[in-house]
Every structure is written in C-alpha cells, then in structure tokens.
Design a protein around this motif. Structure first.
Motif, PDB file in Angstrom:
ATOM      1  N   MET A 401      20.942  20.412 -62.674  1.00  0.00           N
ATOM      2  CA  MET A 401      20.118  21.619 -62.529  1.00  0.00           C
ATOM      3  C   MET A 401      18.774  21.437 -63.213  1.00  0.00           C
ATOM      4  O   MET A 401      17.741  21.857 -62.682  1.00  0.00           O
ATOM      5  CB  MET A 401      20.857  22.833 -63.094  1.00  0.00           C
ATOM      6  CG  MET A 401      22.051  23.230 -62.224  1.00  0.00           C
ATOM      7  SD  MET A 401      22.941  24.671 -62.854  1.00  0.00           S
ATOM      8  CE  MET A 401      21.722  25.964 -62.563  1.00  0.00           C
ATOM      9  N   GLY A 402      18.810  20.806 -64.374  1.00  0.00           N
ATOM     10  CA  GLY A 402      17.549  20.537 -65.063  1.00  0.00           C
ATOM     11  C   GLY A 402      16.625  19.685 -64.205  1.00  0.00           C
ATOM     12  O   GLY A 402      15.420  19.959 -64.099  1.00  0.00           O
ATOM     13  N   MET A 405      15.164  21.711 -61.239  1.00  0.00           N
ATOM     14  CA  MET A 405      14.132  22.685 -61.602  1.00  0.00           C
ATOM     15  C   MET A 405      12.783  22.017 -61.861  1.00  0.00           C
ATOM     16  O   MET A 405      11.749  22.659 -61.752  1.00  0.00           O
ATOM     17  CB  MET A 405      14.553  23.456 -62.861  1.00  0.00           C
ATOM     18  CG  MET A 405      15.817  24.284 -62.706  1.00  0.00           C
ATOM     19  SD  MET A 405      15.565  25.711 -61.637  1.00  0.00           S
ATOM     20  CE  MET A 405      17.260  26.202 -61.297  1.00  0.00           C
ATOM     21  N   VAL A 406      12.805  20.762 -62.271  1.00  0.00           N
ATOM     22  CA  VAL A 406      11.575  20.130 -62.751  1.00  0.00           C
ATOM     23  C   VAL A 406      11.062  19.017 -61.841  1.00  0.00           C
ATOM     24  O   VAL A 406       9.878  18.937 -61.541  1.00  0.00           O
ATOM     25  CB  VAL A 406      11.817  19.558 -64.177  1.00  0.00           C
ATOM     26  CG1 VAL A 406      10.631  18.730 -64.639  1.00  0.00           C
ATOM     27  CG2 VAL A 406      12.071  20.694 -65.163  1.00  0.00           C
ATOM     28  N   ALA A 433      24.340  33.462 -50.148  1.00  0.00           N
ATOM     29  CA  ALA A 433      23.890  33.565 -51.539  1.00  0.00           C
ATOM     30  C   ALA A 433      22.735  32.605 -51.817  1.00  0.00           C
ATOM     31  O   ALA A 433      21.872  32.886 -52.655  1.00  0.00           O
ATOM     32  CB  ALA A 433      25.054  33.287 -52.493  1.00  0.00           C
ATOM     33  N   PHE A 436      19.635  34.003 -50.143  1.00  0.00           N
ATOM     34  CA  PHE A 436      19.166  35.095 -50.993  1.00  0.00           C
ATOM     35  C   PHE A 436      18.435  34.566 -52.222  1.00  0.00           C
ATOM     36  O   PHE A 436      17.349  35.034 -52.575  1.00  0.00           O
ATOM     37  CB  PHE A 436      20.358  35.973 -51.418  1.00  0.00           C
ATOM     38  CG  PHE A 436      19.970  37.100 -52.328  1.00  0.00           C
ATOM     39  CD1 PHE A 436      19.381  38.246 -51.815  1.00  0.00           C
ATOM     40  CD2 PHE A 436      20.160  37.002 -53.699  1.00  0.00           C
ATOM     41  CE1 PHE A 436      19.006  39.293 -52.656  1.00  0.00           C
ATOM     42  CE2 PHE A 436      19.773  38.034 -54.548  1.00  0.00           C
ATOM     43  CZ  PHE A 436      19.195  39.183 -54.025  1.00  0.00           C
ATOM     44  N   ALA A 437      19.028  33.559 -52.868  1.00  0.00           N
ATOM     45  CA  ALA A 437      18.409  32.991 -54.067  1.00  0.00           C
ATOM     46  C   ALA A 437      17.037  32.408 -53.748  1.00  0.00           C
ATOM     47  O   ALA A 437      16.092  32.535 -54.531  1.00  0.00           O
ATOM     48  CB  ALA A 437      19.317  31.924 -54.678  1.00  0.00           C
ATOM     49  N   ALA A 440      14.776  35.314 -53.643  1.00  0.00           N
ATOM     50  CA  ALA A 440      14.698  36.164 -54.832  1.00  0.00           C
ATOM     51  C   ALA A 440      14.211  35.428 -56.073  1.00  0.00           C
ATOM     52  O   ALA A 440      14.016  36.049 -57.110  1.00  0.00           O
ATOM     53  CB  ALA A 440      16.072  36.773 -55.110  1.00  0.00           C
ATOM     54  N   ALA A 441      14.054  34.107 -55.972  1.00  0.00           N
ATOM     55  CA  ALA A 441      13.637  33.353 -57.162  1.00  0.00           C
ATOM     56  C   ALA A 441      12.260  33.804 -57.625  1.00  0.00           C
ATOM     57  O   ALA A 441      11.427  34.242 -56.822  1.00  0.00           O
ATOM     58  CB  ALA A 441      13.634  31.864 -56.854  1.00  0.00           C
ATOM     59  N   GLU A 442      12.024  33.677 -58.939  1.00  0.00           N
ATOM     60  CA  GLU A 442      10.761  34.115 -59.524  1.00  0.00           C
ATOM     61  C   GLU A 442       9.590  33.257 -59.098  1.00  0.00           C
ATOM     62  O   GLU A 442       8.474  33.729 -58.948  1.00  0.00           O
ATOM     63  CB  GLU A 442      10.864  34.049 -61.055  1.00  0.00           C
ATOM     64  CG  GLU A 442      11.370  35.308 -61.685  1.00  0.00           C
ATOM     65  CD  GLU A 442      11.549  35.140 -63.181  1.00  0.00           C
ATOM     66  OE1 GLU A 442      12.162  36.032 -63.764  1.00  0.00           O
ATOM     67  OE2 GLU A 442      11.092  34.137 -63.750  1.00  0.00           O
ATOM     68  N   GLU A 446      11.466  27.380 -59.126  1.00  0.00           N
ATOM     69  CA  GLU A 446      12.861  27.752 -59.367  1.00  0.00           C
ATOM     70  C   GLU A 446      13.611  27.975 -58.059  1.00  0.00           C
ATOM     71  O   GLU A 446      14.814  27.700 -57.990  1.00  0.00           O
ATOM     72  CB  GLU A 446      12.946  29.010 -60.251  1.00  0.00           C
ATOM     73  CG  GLU A 446      12.707  28.699 -61.717  1.00  0.00           C
ATOM     74  CD  GLU A 446      13.190  29.785 -62.685  1.00  0.00           C
ATOM     75  OE1 GLU A 446      13.364  29.441 -63.857  1.00  0.00           O
ATOM     76  OE2 GLU A 446      13.368  30.946 -62.255  1.00  0.00           O
ATOM     77  N   LEU A 450      16.947  26.078 -57.385  1.00  0.00           N
ATOM     78  CA  LEU A 450      18.214  26.774 -57.136  1.00  0.00           C
ATOM     79  C   LEU A 450      18.881  26.269 -55.862  1.00  0.00           C
ATOM     80  O   LEU A 450      20.099  26.084 -55.826  1.00  0.00           O
ATOM     81  CB  LEU A 450      17.970  28.286 -57.047  1.00  0.00           C
ATOM     82  CG  LEU A 450      17.779  28.983 -58.398  1.00  0.00           C
ATOM     83  CD1 LEU A 450      17.218  30.387 -58.209  1.00  0.00           C
ATOM     84  CD2 LEU A 450      19.103  29.032 -59.170  1.00  0.00           C
ATOM     85  N   ILE A 451      18.077  26.053 -54.824  1.00  0.00           N
ATOM     86  CA  ILE A 451      18.661  25.554 -53.569  1.00  0.00           C
ATOM     87  C   ILE A 451      19.359  24.218 -53.818  1.00  0.00           C
ATOM     88  O   ILE A 451      20.490  23.986 -53.388  1.00  0.00           O
ATOM     89  CB  ILE A 451      17.566  25.411 -52.495  1.00  0.00           C
ATOM     90  CG1 ILE A 451      17.048  26.801 -52.117  1.00  0.00           C
ATOM     91  CG2 ILE A 451      18.091  24.665 -51.280  1.00  0.00           C
ATOM     92  CD1 ILE A 451      15.693  26.777 -51.416  1.00  0.00           C
ATOM     93  N   SER A 453      20.468  23.172 -56.599  1.00  0.00           N
ATOM     94  CA  SER A 453      21.580  23.339 -57.536  1.00  0.00           C
ATOM     95  C   SER A 453      22.821  23.933 -56.876  1.00  0.00           C
ATOM     96  O   SER A 453      23.896  23.939 -57.479  1.00  0.00           O
ATOM     97  CB  SER A 453      21.176  24.279 -58.685  1.00  0.00           C
ATOM     98  OG  SER A 453      20.080  23.767 -59.391  1.00  0.00           O
ATOM     99  N   SER A 454      22.671  24.443 -55.678  1.00  0.00           N
ATOM    100  CA  SER A 454      23.782  25.175 -55.076  1.00  0.00           C
ATOM    101  C   SER A 454      24.932  24.228 -54.757  1.00  0.00           C
ATOM    102  O   SER A 454      24.720  23.068 -54.415  1.00  0.00           O
ATOM    103  CB  SER A 454      23.320  25.870 -53.786  1.00  0.00           C
ATOM    104  OG  SER A 454      23.002  24.895 -52.806  1.00  0.00           O
TER     105      SER A 454
END
Lengths: 460, 421
Positions: A401-402, A405-406, A433, A436-437, A440-442, A446, A450-451, A453-454
């Motif tokens: 996940m780290g 994200m980066v 989900a 949606f993520a 909805a991500a900021e 991210e 998130l995609i 990381s799913s």
C-alpha cells in the motif's frame, strides 16, 4: 470459459490501457509460439555474454593469487572490484528491462511461464559475479524451453553454471574418482543438487525415493562442472566410476560419461511422479492454492501422454474450465503486483533510460525488498512461496500500500484520473467498492493508490 | 515441509471465543499474562558477514596474538578495554562496559556452528539459522527459533517477532511468528484508510492484514516523512559518520531514528508487553579490507541496539537474554589489505539482566600455528548451538533431549556453562 481480460489478469501480466488482450486461447498460444518480441525489444544479457564477465574475473583472480603482494596483484584486485561493480549495475538495468517486458508485452503468458519455470528451477548466485547471473541464466536456460519438452528444460536448468554453483555440484567429487585418488582424501561427494533434483525439480518430496537414491544420483552427477571458458563441462577426473542404481535402474559403468547423467535426467523427466508434481505446481501457481483435482489430473495425464510436451500441458491448462473461474483467486507476488501496476500505468519504455544505479535501485530493488521479495534472491532452492498468506502479512500489505500511494507518480508522471484508471487496471472486474473509492479519494494520488491496493487488483 | 500451521483465522476465532469484542484485530486483544507461557524474554541477533571474534574479544594475554594481528591497524592491546586480564574488548564496544561491570554481559569465545571449510556466508548463515548439523536435511528449511516455538502449545504470533526486511530462516517454520518492520508505518489519510477498509471488508485475508498493519504502524513511531522516506531506505542504509556513544547511554537524537535503533525500540516495546521472542539481524561484519574502519561501524550498531533494548525495556530487561551470534569467525592472521578473511571459530555476545554476566566463557584453544584450525583459523572448541540450547533450557525449561533432537538435531549440549542467574 475464455475471457480476454481474465486471460491478461490470470495468465498474463495484467491489463494494459495500451496493449490489446488476446482474443482466444488459440491467439494466446499463437503469441506464445511466435517470435519473442518482448525479449527483442527489451534485451538483457545472455549467458554466453555473461561468461565474458566471468572470464575477466577469472583472469584477475589468477593474477592476484599468483603474484601476491605485487603491484600487479593490487591492480588486479581493483580491476576485479570494478568488474563486480559493473555487473551489479548491469543487473539493475536488466531488472528494468524485465519490468518493461511485462509492461509492454502482448504475450504475457511467456513472461509468466518463464517466471514459473525459473522459480521451479530456482538458482541463486552466492558469491562474486555469480550473484548477478540469474537473469542471464533464465534468458539462456529457461526462457527458450518453456514451450518445449520438459526433459530439455530439465537438462538445460540442471547443467546451467548457475545451478551447478548454487547447489555446489561443481565441488562434488566421487570418492573413487581419479581426482580423489590423486589427492589422497579431502575430496568428497556433495548431495545438494541430487537431492533437489529429486525433491524439487522432478519427482517431488512425496514420491517414493530413498536416501540411497539421492546418494547414488549424487555419485552419478559427479563430473558436472563449469568454468568461465566453456560454461558447462564434464570433468571425468571428478566422476565416480559406476554403475549407480537410481530408482531401481542402473546407470553408467566403469568409465564415467556425461551421457549417463543425461539418461537419468531423461528418465526422471518421464517418471509419472514428475508429471503429477509439475501438474500440481502449475495449477497452484496459475489457478489456486488448492486447485481443482480434475485440473491437476488432466495436466498430469497430458504431461504423461505427450512425453512432457510443455506446450500441450499449457494448452490443457488454458482449456480447462477451472482455469476460467470468474472469481479472482491467487494473490500476485510482489514482482507481479509491481509490474502489473506499471502495466496499468503504461510506464513509458524510456522511463529508466540513463538512470544511475542509485536512481534505479529505489524504484525497483528497494520496494521489492520491503514487500518481501528481494530481487533474484529467494531464500532457498524451493523458490518463492505460493501461499497467499505468505505475502499478505501486515508488513507485506503495508509495503504494497505504501508503494501504491507513492510510487505510481514516480513511474508515470502523467498520473491518470482514478475514474479512468480503475478501468485500465481492473476492466470489468472492478468491484463497486473500488469504483467508489476511485471517485471518493481525496487526491488523484490516493485514488490510484487505493485502486492498486484493492484485493481485486492484488489477486489474479 | 507442509505442517499444519495455526492460521491467522484460527487465532481470530479463538480470540472471539474468549469474548473479545474487537476481534477483527488480534492486537486489540492482548494475550493475557497467563496465556503467555513464560515471563522470560529472548532476543536473537544474527550478525551477518562473519564477525571477527578475535578483534572483538581480543586475547591480549595470548603470546601469539600480537604477531598475528600486526597487519591490522589498531588491532592490538593498546586501545582495547581490559575484561579479565587475558581478554580485552574492542574499543567500539566501550559503551557496553557498564553492562560488563554490572554483570549483564558475557562473551563466549572459540565457538562455531558445525559448518566447516567452505566458508561461504550464504551457507554459513543458513546453517546458523537452521541450527542443523548440515544443510542437506529437511530441517534446513525451517529455523531453530521456530522449531523451539513449535514445542510450545498456545504460542501466538504476538509471542514472537521477526523484525526487519530480511527474510529470516531463523524464524521460518510452522509456528506463528509476527513479522514487522518499524519503518513501514502506513501513513495514509483518514479518508484513504476508510476507503481501504471498505474495499477489503469482504476479503478476510486483506481485511485482517490491514487491521493489524494500521494497528502496528500506529504503535510505531513513524519514520520522519512517512512513506516519502521509501526511496532512501534500501534494505541496508548507510551508517557512515556515526559518533561514539556515551558509556551505557542509549543513542539519542537523529541516531535514535536509524533503522537498527528503531527496530530495537520496537522490539523492546513489544517485549515489554506480550512478546517473548524477538529476532533480527545486523550486517556489515564482513571486513576483508581496512577492518579498523569497517568493524567499529558494525560494532557501534550492535552496541546501540543493545543499549536501546536495555533502556526501553525497563524492568523487563531483568528477565531478558540477548544473544548475538555470527555465521563463523575470521582468519587468525590479518590479510594483506588490513582486514581478515573468512575463518572458522568466533565469538558470541550475551547481554541482559537475566545473565550471570562478567564472564568470558569457552575453552581457549591457543593461537600457535598447531593450535589453529587448518593452520589459519581460531579452533572452535564448542558448538555455538550448545550455548543457545542452554539459554533455552534456562529461560524456558525445555527438556535437554528435546533440544538435542528436535530444536538442534544432533547437538551434544555438553556441560552447563552457567550462562544465567
């Protein structure tokens, strides 16, 4: 049955926004048996080229040993250090090439099979330049054989210098060999390779063989050797005079010959236990940790009927209904995770061009270490674990996940909109989900993270 | 190879049965004191690269020592710190002298694994961690620490931790061991955390791992810069330019954030609570060249690590034994480049409040040519596994036969060296 997106996700390198998926099993097999475009486009070093490095190192070492304490020896030491550094840098570049093959190939199955068989025949360099030899070894001794006969692959893998080095075969001498007689002791048998050939490469640990078979096979294997000049060679002076009994069959005679070694390898390749072992491993790797017994039975049968024709076995895998179960199952290994993410991001072919070693390593090597898969360094000859829970540990998932994200923004500065990227990465397999993520991500960063990381992206 | 490993699911189910409401995360459910099988703690540190025992614990009283070591700058008696008149300590371990004086540190000299002659780091470390007589048996694919845990009913993953990125053979095997690297702090926004939880809600494998990761990373001091530090840390960060330690004091300031200290701090925190076993490795001991420069860096990391553990563990330190062991020793004679090459016999370091400290144990073989192994290495006079075995016996009460047959197959533990109080 066949689903183009599933073909890429489960049997290829993941979905790409740029490269069209195969349209049928026949198309997959046609790509697989056609020219190796990915290797041509993103070349790495072949083993004969790598041997040039070994030759230069051997020369330096000879000077250091024969002229100890002189200026020439000191220069040779420096030259040897430089040689090792160059090989290390080259290894990083091959690493990038191998990533790009997975990003841009239209024949992902070839990359996957190469990875699978390289893992089946795990070989790791232990010292000096051999620590960089894995990619050239795979390129020369594994990749060309993944659609050929298993017997040919077995012979190529077992006689590869890297394998002989890894499992100490080149140090093994028959107790009654000429060499041992001349040395008057000190020479000894090493069972390492013989044991792993039976346990891991062919029959499997559950097969009916005994310590005596390991010992006799080890005696039969003596004489297998390599050097920088010729690669694999047979040293009769190391070889134990026969005959040896392996699985009830007699090999060799008083005069040792490499053909006896090839004969036992061929017999082991054709053994029914080998067929069952290989079938089980293929099904586990490509389909599920606990695969459909009917799939395994079918692969075993085809392996036996075709005399170990790996193309036929691969086709049998791709045409079995269990292979196309729509629910995503196995977790991607870190390398698969990272490269399929890079493929979904369409990382440009030029991304790694001109990068220095200290720029490349944090992009490729470091993340794999954190995810638990140090590049080309599995812990033992049994290769990387297949169990999903070996990878999705708290630290393994945190590292993934780290990374997600980066690193995407560093690999692809032109980061896609998450609402598009969810389709690039997951196609029709995107769960609600995750869609949606993505919305909805900021931040865009991210959202992409998130995609990736799913579970839907991390499974195949 | 294929043991029935108690799965994470099984553990969660048990937690539920115990009536813990937040069962989604095993960490919310502290293992009760009764459930923890022992009060004593064991920390195993693998020193990778083959530490030069003769330089770390210098036999300055041996008449052969000075001559053999003339090729090392700063390898002699001058700067070394006297231990017992015969042995003297490498100056870089000077910060640990208060432990020696307080009876919290011992050394064992002239020990090795059963590994001989090939002197390969790779095989040597495998054998050290496997704890077997050789690497041919099935045992070579699990580690002795894990085999020890397999003997204990009711061991939970939270009982033992393997720390750092290195995949350690030592802790591999059927018994559950939690793995974590403190700098893996998962710093995501609250919104991303929420969305990630939703995405993983239906996938227990991912859901549970995420729960635990978020929990662990909350408990761990985040690396400055969070995940932005990812690029810089490459499994082996450069430790150059470290200043010496004040004697007995744990490293503070920026040094406290170096990976080995972060790991030690995290380990101490877990060991203070429910964990009883921790294992990790420190590298940098392969000193073929200018050992006078290279070894102090590695030893400073070792000293830092031990001092951090001691400072952070509080009273639990009194029930703790730390054992630092390496794959083999180095040549008795210095080589031509101010270093030493791969050898055989070496030294191990023991620390902790549970120790009967202040001893240099082991049968000293001497350093005359005829005393050396193959005329070049310190002769090992005892199996390093014997001391690890006696530690386990003393700390956890394992039966000697079990240690000699299962945990360290083929070992003869010999007489009790009296390591513990």
């Amino acid at each position: 049955m066949f689903d183009p997106q599933l073909a890429e996700i489960r049997f290829g390198c993941g979905l790409s926004p740029e490269v069209a998926p195969p349209v049928s099993v026949q198309d997959m097999l046609a790509r697989l048996t056609g020219p190796d475009h990915a290797a041509a486009r993103f070349p790495v070093e072949d083993f004969p080229q790598f041997r040039e490095r070994m030759k230069r190192s051997a020369v330096h070492l000879k000077i250091r040993r024969s002229m100890r304490g002189t200026k020439a020896a000191e220069e040779a030491r420096k030259a040897h250090q430089l040689e090792k550094k160059h090989a290390r840098i080259a290894q990083g570049q091959w690493h990038a090439q191998r990533l790009l093959r997975r990003v841009w190939t239209a024949d992902g199955l070839r990359e996957r099979l190469t990875w699978f068989w390289a893992d089946h025949f795990t070989a790791v360099g232990k010292t000096g330049n051999m620590r960089r030899a894995a990619t050239p070894h795979v390129e020369a001794f594994i990749r060309p054989h993944v659609t050929g006969r298993f017997a040919d692959l077995l012979r190529a893998a077992v006689t590869s210098p890297l394998m002989l080095h890894y499992l100490d075969q080149h140090r093994s001498m028959g107790p009654h060999s000429r060499r041992a007689q001349n040395r008057g002791g000190g020479a000894g048998l090493n069972e390492n390779l013989a044991r792993e050939v039976l346990e891991l490469h062919t029959l499997g640990v559950k097969a009916p063989y005994a310590q005596a078979d390991v010992r006799e096979l080890a005696e039969l294997f003596t004489g297998m050797y390599f050097d920088a000049q010729s690669g694999f060679k047979f040293r009769r002076d190391f070889a134990e005079p026969g005959p040896e009994q392996v699985l009830g069959r007699s090999y060799g005679g008083a005069k040792p010959s490499v053909s006896d070694i090839f004969a036992v390898l061929d017999d082991l390749a054709a053994h029914p236990a080998t067929a069952a072992h290989v079938a089980q491993k293929l099904a586990v790797h490509f389909v599920a940790d606990t695969p459909d017994p009917d799939l395994v039975a079918r692969l075993t049968r085809v392996f036996v009927q075709t005399g170990g024709d790996l193309l036929a076995v691969t086709e049998a895998l791709l045409t079995h209904p269990a292979a196309w179960a729509p629910a995503l199952g196995n977790v991607k290994q870190p390398w698969e995770f990272m490269t399929s993410a890079a493929r979904a991001l369409a990382v440009p072919p030029t991304r790694f061009r001109g990068l220095k070693e200290n720029q490349l390593r944090p992009l490729l090597h470091g993340p794999l270490v954190r995810m638990g898969q140090r590049w080309e360094t599995p812990l033992g000859p049994d290769g990387w674990p297949e169990e999903d829970d070996a990878w999705i540990t708290p630290q393994g998932l945190a590292a993934r996940m780290g990374w997600a994200m980066v690193m995407p923004a560093r690999l692809q500065p032109d980061l896609p909109d998450p609402r598009d990227f969810v389709r690039h990465a997951l196609g029709d397999h995107a769960p609600g989900a995750v869609i949606f993520a993505a919305e909805a991500a900021e931040t865009q960063r991210e959202g992409v993270g998130l995609i990736l990381s799913s579970p839907a992206f991390q499974r195949k | 190879m294929s043991h029935d490993r108690p799965s994470r699911r099984a553990f969660l189910t048990r937690s539920l049965a115990l009536g813990c409401s937040l069962a989604a995360s095993p960490l919310v459910t502290p293992v009760s004191f009764a459930a923890a099988p022992w009060p004593n703690r064991l920390v195993v540190i693998i020193l990778r690269g083959a530490m030069d025992g003769l330089d770390v614990v210098r036999p300055v009283g041996d008449p052969g020592f000075a001559g053999l070591r003339a090729g090392l700058r700063d390898g002699g008696a001058a700067a070394a710190l006297d231990l017992n008149g015969f042995f003297a300590l490498h100056p870089a371990l000077g910060p640990l002298m208060p432990l020696w004086q307080a009876g919290e540190m011992s050394f064992v000299h002239a020990v090795s694994t059963p590994y001989r002659d090939k002197r390969s780091h790779f095989d040597g470390q495998d054998l050290l961690e496997a704890g077997t007589p050789d690497l041919s048996g099935a045992g070579a694919r699990d580690g002795w620490l894990n085999r020890m845990l397999q003997q204990v009913p009711g061991v939970e993953a939270e009982t033992s931790f393997a720390l750092g990125h290195d995949d350690m053979l030592l802790t591999k095997g059927a018994a559950p061991v939690a793995n974590w690297s403190p700098e893996l702090g998962l710093s995501i926004s609250p919104q991303a955390e929420l969305l990630a939880r939703q995405m993983m809600a239906d996938d227990p494998l991912f859901r549970d791992a995420l729960d635990e990761a978020l929990m662990l990373s909350e408990q761990t001091e985040a690396t400055p810069g969070g995940m932005a530090a990812m690029g810089g840390m490459d499994g082996g960060a450069d430790m150059a330019g470290m200043a010496g330690n004040a004697a007995g004091a744990a490293p503070a300031g920026p040094r406290a954030r170096q990976p080995h200290n972060a790991i030690a701090r995290f380990a101490a925190e877990r060991l203070r609570k429910d964990a009883r076993i921790a294992a990790f490795s420190l590298g940098g001991f392969d000193t073929h060249l200018r050992q006078d420069l290279a070894l102090p860096k590695a030893l400073t990391r070792l000293a830092d690590t031990i001092l951090t553990l001691r400072a952070e563990m509080g009273v639990a330190w009194n029930k703790t034994a730390v054992v630092a062991m390496t794959e083999f020793g180095r040549t008795a004679r210095a080589n031509g480049s101010g270093g030493t090459d791969h050898g055989t016999g070496g030294a191990m370091l023991l620390a902790g409040g549970a120790l009967r400290g202040g001893q240099v144990l082991g049968q000293w073989p001497g350093l005359r040519r005829a005393d050396l192994y193959q005329g070049r290495d310190l002769m090992p006079t005892r199996d390093v596994r014997a001391h690890a075995g006696w530690l386990m016996r003393g700390l956890y009460g394992f039966d000697r036969g079990l240690i000699e047959s299962t945990i360290f197959p083929g070992l003869d533990m010999g007489g009790d060296p009296g390591l513990l109080l």
